[in-house]
Write a protein that holds these residues in place. Structure first.
Motif, short mmCIF file in Angstrom:
data_model
loop_
_atom_site.label_atom_id
_atom_site.label_comp_id
_atom_site.label_asym_id
_atom_site.label_seq_id
_atom_site.Cartn_x
_atom_site.Cartn_y
_atom_site.Cartn_z
N GLY A 154 20.58 41.74 53.96
CA GLY A 154 19.19 42.09 53.71
C GLY A 154 18.49 41.28 52.64
O GLY A 154 17.33 41.57 52.30
N PHE A 155 19.12 40.25 52.12
CA PHE A 155 18.49 39.46 51.06
C PHE A 155 17.46 38.50 51.65
O PHE A 155 17.66 37.90 52.70
N ASP A 156 16.35 38.37 50.91
CA ASP A 156 15.25 37.50 51.32
C ASP A 156 15.16 36.24 50.47
O ASP A 156 14.80 35.17 50.96
N ILE A 157 15.46 36.38 49.17
CA ILE A 157 15.28 35.29 48.21
C ILE A 157 16.53 35.17 47.36
O ILE A 157 17.08 36.17 46.89
N LEU A 158 16.98 33.94 47.15
CA LEU A 158 18.10 33.68 46.25
C LEU A 158 17.63 32.77 45.11
O LEU A 158 17.04 31.72 45.36
N SER A 159 17.88 33.22 43.90
CA SER A 159 17.65 32.35 42.75
C SER A 159 18.84 31.41 42.66
O SER A 159 20.00 31.85 42.69
N THR A 160 18.58 30.11 42.56
CA THR A 160 19.67 29.13 42.61
C THR A 160 19.73 28.24 41.37
O THR A 160 20.49 27.26 41.36
N ALA A 161 18.96 28.57 40.35
CA ALA A 161 19.03 27.82 39.09
C ALA A 161 20.02 28.54 38.17
O ALA A 161 19.72 29.60 37.64
#
Length: 421
Positions: A154-161
């Motif tokens: 169900g995840f829409d956005i991943l922070s990748t920093a």
């Protein structure tokens, strides 16, 4: 003409004259009585009188004012997603020679799928297995299938920093972004090329949410990039850039600005003065919500008042899923008292409200779902890691007494850190 003929002619005229007289008298009589009507009807017949009309009914009516309803959206956020070797091995099926990690998220899938937006920190890379093997600390590289499971959860956005963004160098960073986006998810904080903006803006039911993402550290791997590549590919904590991004979000009509920050000191359960100072600067500039990651333990969450407007910071949301726990950290010198907190996570559940009549946007409510990561063995002998929402599983008869005890401890310690109302 003879005498008899003249006599017959006189008699005919007399008969016609008499008939005319009778017809005339009859007509006058019928007219007097009224043909087709009773005399009583004639006596009672009155001339028609027009009813007075209500002039007001013909006047134009003022339209009812349109009532614009309030809008509420829900955002769910959580901490670090990490895949260590035991997790990677546990997801491998030797008979099919494939990976599957859906089981790890089965207990929280329904929670995230209820959100309008769900976000987490993806700590590591998916660089493929041609150059780097699938591995964990210190250089994380997970199979692409972990992203399938994350998306399905169900995840829409991943922070990748974060400090592991460059674990597989520039090529690995770029491929990770590509793999996330190819699955219909968004990422913020790292990029495949120079972006037009470092800000991700999503319109949800007419409420515009701006996402920012920065990391304080890169484990020294920033040295493998040129200055231009570093500026292009990843957001490093920099006050000037942060202010530029906040200004951009405002100029593009963001109703809410959310900053996902990879900061603080690992395994420290209290925020540092530098975290507080950075949060204060961001709130004063216009950020509304700060979501923290990196320490791998839960740090305090607080609501704060800035000129009458409610702001919120969760300094660290802990681990969402990992292999960090007492059994894996104590052998490396960490105390059981400290390492137990790495098993704890939390879902921050935020409702954002936009008033229909005024357009005012605010944080309506904040709730928490404490999480605990279970580690066990499947019937096939493989290791499994499962994220459990604690309150739903405290009375689960399938879990051992030790697991229930550890979940209970985790719940109490997490909620003690969550003091926002």
């Amino acid at each position: 003409m003879n005498r008899k003929a003249r006599l017959r002619k006189k008699r005919l005229r007399a008969s016609l004259l008499g008939l005319l007289v009778i017809v005339a008298v009859t007509a006058v009589s019928f007219a007097a009585k009224g043909i087709g009507k009773d005399s009583e009807d004639i006596k009672n017949e009155q001339p028609a009188v027009e009813e007075p009309q209500d002039v007001s009914q013909n006047e134009p009516q003022e339209p009812e004012p349109e009532v614009i309803p309030d809008t509420i959206i829900n955002i769910k956020a959580t901490g670090d997603i990490m895949f260590h070797p035991s997790q990677i091995d546990g997801g491998y099926n030797a008979s099919t020679k494939s990976y599957d990690f859906h089981n790890s998220f089965k207990a929280v899938k329904g929670i995230f799928q209820e959100a309008d937006l769900a976000i987490a920190n993806f700590e590591g890379t998916t660089a493929g297995d041609e150059v780097y093997s699938y591995q964990g600390y210190p250089l994380f590289n997970a199979p692409d299938e972990v992203l399938d499971a994350i998306r399905d959860a169900g995840f829409d956005i991943l922070s990748t920093a974060n400090n592991h963004s460059l674990d597989t160098r520039k090529a690995g960073l770029i491929r990770t972004v590509e793999q996330i986006q190819s699955r219909g998810m968004y990422n913020v904080g790292t990029y495949t090329e120079k972006p037009e903006t470092r800000v991700l803006i999503k319109d949800v039911k007419g409420i515009r949410i701006a996402f920012l993402s920065y990391t304080e550290m890169l484990n020294g791997l920033d040295s493998v990039l040129t200055a231009d590549d570093l500026d292009t590919l990843i957001n490093i904590t920099d006050e000037t850039k942060m202010k530029e991004d906040i200004a951009y979000a405002k100029e593009n009509d963001a109703d809410v600005i959310i900053a996902y920050l990879h900061w603080g000191i690992e395994y420290k359960r209290e925020q540092t003065p530098s975290q507080e100072a950075l949060a204060d600067m961001l709130f004063k500039e216009g950020v509304d919500i700060i979501l923290g990651s990196h320490p791998h333990v839960i740090q305090p969450a607080k609501t704060l008042d800035y000129d009458g407007k409610t702001k919120f910071v969760a300094y660290s949301m802990g681990n969402f899923i990992s292999n960090q726990r007492v059994e894996t950290l104590v052998p490396y010198g960490m105390s059981a008292e400290v390492s137990k907190y790495t098993e704890d996570g939390v879902i921050i559940d935020i409702d954002i409200e936009k008033k229909g009549e005024t357009g005012e946007v605010s944080i309506k409510s904040i709730e928490y779902t404490p999480l605990w990561v279970y580690k066990g063995t499947t019937s096939e002998g493989r290791t499994e890691h499962i994220v459990y929402p604690i309150m739903e599983f405290l009375e689960n008869n399938d879990l051992s007494e030790d697991s229930i005890s550890r979940m209970s401890r985790s719940y109490s310690d997490t909620m003690a850190q969550m003091n926002a109302e």
